[in-house]
Write an enzyme that holds these catalytic residues in place. Structure first.
Site, PDB file in Angstrom:
ATOM      1  N   ALA A  64       0.902  -1.138   0.064  1.00 49.09           N
ATOM      2  CA  ALA A  64       0.026  -0.050   0.019  1.00 49.09           C
ATOM      3  C   ALA A  64       0.778   1.141   0.041  1.00 49.09           C
ATOM      4  CB  ALA A  64      -0.826  -0.115   1.392  1.00 49.09           C
ATOM      5  N   GLY A 107       0.156  -5.208   0.963  1.00 46.39           N
ATOM      6  CA  GLY A 107      -0.901  -5.031   0.221  1.00 46.39           C
ATOM      7  C   GLY A 107      -0.436  -5.781  -1.250  1.00 46.39           C
ATOM      8  N   GLU A 130       4.428  -4.912   7.204  1.00 52.47           N
ATOM      9  CA  GLU A 130       3.679  -3.874   7.938  1.00 52.47           C
ATOM     10  C   GLU A 130       3.993  -3.884   9.244  1.00 52.47           C
ATOM     11  OE1 GLU A 130       2.501  -6.488   5.799  1.00 52.47           O
ATOM     12  OE2 GLU A 130       0.671  -5.740   4.695  1.00 52.47           O
TER      13      GLU A 130
END
Ligand code: A1D88
Length: 257
Positions: A64, A107, A130
């Site tokens: 992301a 992501g 993450e």
């Protein structure tokens, strides 16, 4: 329709969805994910599409977009569109394939996990970084990775935030096939074309039956469900064509009827 850094190309029964944001290693901004959503609006209603192939030139997706997220609060994070879009990919009735080269992180890896089958270049690198950003996967990774590779292996990747190579990913079952970098896309494309020539109704029923069976608690209920789905295919012209073609020693031509 002009989409944000996402291209869609249809060839025969295969549709190729490509993320095109090379300067940011195909990081998935909300604009890019909205572009994927618009592409799905077209894919879901196109009866000619038999297989979806997702690719990112040089990099699948480096996760992301951190610029998008850095200032977000809980409410804004809840409104991110990753999961609703990735869930639509997972729910497509046709087979979906991810062709992974370069990085598939966070992501980006979750986008690949929303697909049914994953091809990766030997030089590809993937993982869930993450945790290194003070968060955790939030687009299906904590759900799809354990189902695919087991809870412990998923925990190893999610807790450590480590980036692994494609060979390790293959050992874990995170990817299906390993290809030399220079032929990765071609191999994934050829496989997509191969699937697009199969009986489309049988493909859809097989995908649906596998998903239904996984969701069922009892094996006998799943096997019973499979028997009913299997028998339903004998109402199709494609079943007659497939078996006649074998007996007549010729290639079947499936019409999706
Ligand atoms: C629900 C989902 C959540 C998530 O996915 S959280 C995010 C998960 N992803 C990451 O944490 C990966 C972040 N990126 C990196 O760690 C590194 O990149 C790489 C290891 C992938 C590659 O490193 P290197 O080869 O040194 O390239 P570079 O200079 O870091 O990146 C080139 C340009 O791409 C931008 N970029 C890379 N990844 C992202 C990202 N995920 N979000 C926003 N930008 C990204 C950089 O900032 C830079 O840009 P500039 O040239 O302007 O400095």
């Amino acid at each position: 329709m002009e989409r944000q850094e996402v291209s869609l190309k249809k060839e025969g029964g295969v549709v190729l969805l490509r993320v095109e944001r090379p300067k940011r290693l195909n990081a998935l901004s909300q604009a890019v994910v909205s572009g994927i959503r618009e592409a799905l609006d077209e894919i879901e209603v196109d009866p000619e599409i038999r297989v979806l192939l997702i690719h990112g030139e040089n990099n699948f997706a480096a996760g992301a977009d951190i610029q998008d997220m850095v200032k977000c609060d809980e409410q804004e994070a809840e409104e991110f569109v990753f999961s609703p879009v990735f869930d639509r990919i997972a729910a497509l009735p046709v087979p979906t394939i991810a062709a992974i080269e370069g990085y598939a992180l966070g992501g980006g890896l979750e986008l690949a996990l929303a697909c049914d089958i994953r091809f990766a270049a030997e030089t590809a690198k993937m993982g869930f970084p993450e945790i290194n950003l003070g968060i955790m996967p939030g687009a299906g990774g904590t759900v799809r990775a354990p189902k695919l590779i087991g809870a412990s292996a998923a925990m190893e990747l999610i807790f450590s935030g480590e980036t692994i190579g494609a060979r390790r990913a293959l050992e874990l079952g995170l990817i299906n096939r390993l290809e030399p970098e220079e032929t990765l896309f071609e191999a994934a494309w050829k496989f997509a074309v191969h699937l697009s020539r199969k009986a489309p109704i049988a493909l859809r029923i097989a995908k649906n039956t596998i998903r239904e069976g996984i969701a069922m608690d009892s094996e006998s209920a799943a096997v019973h469900n499979e028997s009913k789905r299997w028998a339903s295919l004998f109402n199709t012209e494609d079943q007659k064509e497939g078996m006649r073609a074998f007996l007549e020693k010729r290639t079947p031509i499936y019409k999706g009827k």
